[in-house]
Motif scaffolding. Structure first.
Motif, PDB file in Angstrom:
ATOM      1  N   HIS A   1      19.319   3.846  -4.525  1.00 54.38           N
ATOM      2  CA  HIS A   1      17.966   4.123  -4.008  1.00 54.38           C
ATOM      3  C   HIS A   1      17.242   2.802  -3.761  1.00 54.38           C
ATOM      4  O   HIS A   1      16.955   2.047  -4.693  1.00 54.38           O
ATOM      5  CB  HIS A   1      17.169   4.972  -5.008  1.00 54.38           C
ATOM      6  CG  HIS A   1      15.732   5.149  -4.635  1.00 54.38           C
ATOM      7  ND1 HIS A   1      15.324   5.975  -3.601  1.00 54.38           N
ATOM      8  CD2 HIS A   1      14.599   4.599  -5.146  1.00 54.38           C
ATOM      9  CE1 HIS A   1      14.011   5.924  -3.508  1.00 54.38           C
ATOM     10  NE2 HIS A   1      13.545   5.089  -4.423  1.00 54.38           N
TER      11      HIS A   1
ATOM     12  N   HIS B   1      14.446   0.777  -0.603  1.00 58.41           N
ATOM     13  CA  HIS B   1      13.628   0.948   0.619  1.00 58.41           C
ATOM     14  C   HIS B   1      13.770  -0.327   1.447  1.00 58.41           C
ATOM     15  O   HIS B   1      13.176  -1.357   1.081  1.00 58.41           O
ATOM     16  CB  HIS B   1      12.156   1.113   0.248  1.00 58.41           C
ATOM     17  CG  HIS B   1      11.842   2.293  -0.617  1.00 58.41           C
ATOM     18  ND1 HIS B   1      11.127   3.381  -0.172  1.00 58.41           N
ATOM     19  CD2 HIS B   1      12.130   2.557  -1.923  1.00 58.41           C
ATOM     20  CE1 HIS B   1      10.978   4.270  -1.158  1.00 58.41           C
ATOM     21  NE2 HIS B   1      11.579   3.786  -2.236  1.00 58.41           N
TER      22      HIS B   1
ATOM     23  N   HIS C   1      11.860  11.285  -4.141  1.00 59.64           N
ATOM     24  CA  HIS C   1      11.407  10.806  -5.459  1.00 59.64           C
ATOM     25  C   HIS C   1      10.919  12.006  -6.267  1.00 59.64           C
ATOM     26  O   HIS C   1      10.366  12.941  -5.709  1.00 59.64           O
ATOM     27  CB  HIS C   1      10.208   9.856  -5.304  1.00 59.64           C
ATOM     28  CG  HIS C   1      10.450   8.621  -4.511  1.00 59.64           C
ATOM     29  ND1 HIS C   1      10.246   8.557  -3.158  1.00 59.64           N
ATOM     30  CD2 HIS C   1      10.861   7.384  -4.887  1.00 59.64           C
ATOM     31  CE1 HIS C   1      10.505   7.329  -2.725  1.00 59.64           C
ATOM     32  NE2 HIS C   1      10.889   6.589  -3.758  1.00 59.64           N
TER      33      HIS C   1
ATOM     34  N   HIS D   1      14.229   8.275  -9.943  1.00 55.15           N
ATOM     35  CA  HIS D   1      13.394   8.213 -11.164  1.00 55.15           C
ATOM     36  C   HIS D   1      13.665   9.327 -12.182  1.00 55.15           C
ATOM     37  O   HIS D   1      14.218   9.069 -13.235  1.00 55.15           O
ATOM     38  CB  HIS D   1      11.910   8.089 -10.817  1.00 55.15           C
ATOM     39  CG  HIS D   1      11.646   7.005  -9.828  1.00 55.15           C
ATOM     40  ND1 HIS D   1      11.991   5.698 -10.078  1.00 55.15           N
ATOM     41  CD2 HIS D   1      11.146   7.034  -8.562  1.00 55.15           C
ATOM     42  CE1 HIS D   1      11.699   4.963  -9.024  1.00 55.15           C
ATOM     43  NE2 HIS D   1      11.183   5.736  -8.085  1.00 55.15           N
TER      44      HIS D   1
ATOM     45  N   ASP E   1      15.590   0.239  -6.259  1.00 51.79           N
ATOM     46  CA  ASP E   1      14.276   0.684  -5.789  1.00 51.79           C
ATOM     47  C   ASP E   1      13.399  -0.472  -5.313  1.00 51.79           C
ATOM     48  O   ASP E   1      12.170  -0.424  -5.456  1.00 51.79           O
ATOM     49  CB  ASP E   1      13.547   1.540  -6.843  1.00 51.79           C
ATOM     50  CG  ASP E   1      12.321   2.235  -6.260  1.00 51.79           C
ATOM     51  OD1 ASP E   1      12.310   2.496  -5.041  1.00 51.79           O
ATOM     52  OD2 ASP E   1      11.366   2.493  -7.026  1.00 51.79           O
TER      53      ASP E   1
HETATM   54 ZN    ZN Z   1      11.663   4.525  -4.218  1.00 49.50          ZN
END
Ligand code: ZN
Ligand code: GUN
Length: 428
Positions: A72, A74, A227, A266, A317
């Motif tokens: 995960h 971005h 998420h 998460h 993340d």
């Molecule tokens: Zn994220």
């Protein structure tokens, strides 16, 4: 044609146990499509006689290991790494949405995608499940760059049709049309895969979540990526917006967004019913410890996940996460395990941390036997590590008497300096 690489070699068996050959040999050969795959691997003295014709590249003192998977991350948040904030929701509003609003510009998206892939590869990450932004141009830029580099990458257009500022908010109907055309354009093209990507439940209307669930049913081998249960204020908000659901996670179940290949970042503020829902649906968690520590979100319950028995793996993340390096992430996961949600904390073995960022992450993504390991049949994406990359690493790794001690030294002291090269399975 066959090629062989001689060095120390780290692999995993089917149960996730680490296999180590001090003097190892990795033999690769092109498959019918011309893509390099592992043909044979193991102890040099055993494997070499089986391939007398294969030219050997010898890397003395180096360690070959599977390329890491980031479950995960971005890519459009590369430039906001390290933006301080009073927690998730102000961080989104003050840094994230303004940064992401620039990705409607194809030139900007293309430029950041190149920086992002350079960083992944410098850090030994060969596959990543990646958020783009709500702009289709960001997805296009991401996949074009990944394709040029022959990478196995997964991404998708972010869906967020409410509670989002101008510049990132999309339109319900158009967002679903765009998602479907991006699936048709990119999913299963070479090593690329599409992830249906609702940002998180609070920023999507019921209609958008329902449409995402319908696409997930129509294209069952796509991924779902979102998420959940990261931050207490976020959980409270989601509960207010979706009062009919048993829990925040249950919102996604209600819209058909829980199945194999559904990955939720998460998963901190869970109860055991949530954990059972993960197990029963085959969904997976992307545990993101540097992000959770940075934003003060809480601690992923590794012990709880193992007790119920559902899939998870490790993730950076970035940009809430503070490093692209899998070594930083594994160390943070270890520390989060020590802290624990329940006392006493646990001590996650280093070979387990490594598995959670390679073969275990691949299993959680439905890519077992494809990437994340160096067993025969796997695509030949691997890293060449130099255990003597810094003076202290050289000293600590020389002192290691067991595999666990060696891996722990690499995890605690390692960063991008450890990664001497990253080798990608090229299509010929
Ligand atoms: Zn994220
Ligand atoms: N929740 C919704 N969007 C985001 C994001 O971009 N980063 C993190 N860490 N959590 C989110």
């Amino acid at each position: 044609m066959k090629k062989a690489y001689r060095a120390s070699l780290l692999r995993f068996d089917a149960s996730g146990r680490a296999l180590f050959d001090k003097d190892g040999l990795l033999v690769v050969a092109p498959d019918a499509q011309g893509r390099q795959r592992v043909l044979d691997a193991g102890n040099h003295a055993v494997v070499a006689p089986r391939h007398p014709e294969a030219p050997v590249t010898h890397w003395p003192g180096r360690l070959l290991a599977p390329g890491f998977l980031d479950m995960h991350v971005h890519f459009p948040q590369t430039d906001i790494l390290g933006a301080p904030s009073e927690g998730l929701l102000p961080w989104l509003e003050n840094y994230t949405f303004p940064a992401e609003s620039r990705f409607g510009d194809p030139a900007h998206a293309a430029e950041v995608a190149e920086v992002f892939f350079d960083e992944l590869l410098r850090n030994g990450v060969t596959t990543a499940l990646t958020f783009a932004t709500s702009h289709p141009a960001s997805v296009q830029a991401f996949f074009e760059a990944a394709q040029r580099r022959s990478l196995r990458m997964i991404s998708g257009k972010v869906l967020q049709d409410r509670h989002s500022p101008d510049g990132v908010r999309d339109q319900t109907e158009q967002s679903l049309i765009d998602t479907e055309s991006l699936i048709r354009r990119w999913h299963n093209v070479e090593r690329l895969g599409y992830a249906i990507t609702p940002r998180f439940a609070p920023t999507s209307t019921d209609a958008q979540l329902r449409g995402a669930g319908e696409l997930a049913a129509r294209y069952p081998d796509t991924w779902i990526h979102s998420h959940v249960a990261e931050n207490r204020d976020e959980v409270k908000w989601a509960r207010e917006l979706f009062p009919q659901a048993r829990s925040y996670l249950d919102v996604y179940r209600g819209f058909g967004l829980m199945r194999e290949r559904a990955v939720y970042a998460h998963c901190i503020h869970f109860d055991d019913d949530d954990r059972r829902l993960m197990r029963e649906t085959g969904a997976a968690t992307a545990a993101s410890p540097t992000s959770n520590l940075f934003l003060g979100s809480g601690f992923f319950d590794f012990e709880g996940a193992d007790r119920i028995g559902y899939h998870y793996g490790l993730a950076s993340d970035v940009g809430a996460g503070t490093s692209f390096s899998p070594f930083r992430t594994m160390l943070a996961a270890y520390c989060v395990g020590r802290e624990g949600q329940t006392k006493p904390g646990i001590s996650i073995p280093p070979s387990r941390l490594w598995w959670d960022h390679t073969g275990g992450a691949a299993r959680a993504l439905g890519l077992e036997g494809v990437v994340g390991n160096l067993q025969p049949g796997c695509e030949a994406d691997f890293v060449v590590l130099n255990p003597a990359a810094t003076p202290l690493l050289a000293r600590k790794t020389a002192l290691a008497e067991t595999l666990e001690e060696l891996l722990f030294a690499l995890i605690v002291l390692g960063d991008d300096r450890l990664v001497e090269r990253t080798v990608i399975s090229q299509a010929l």
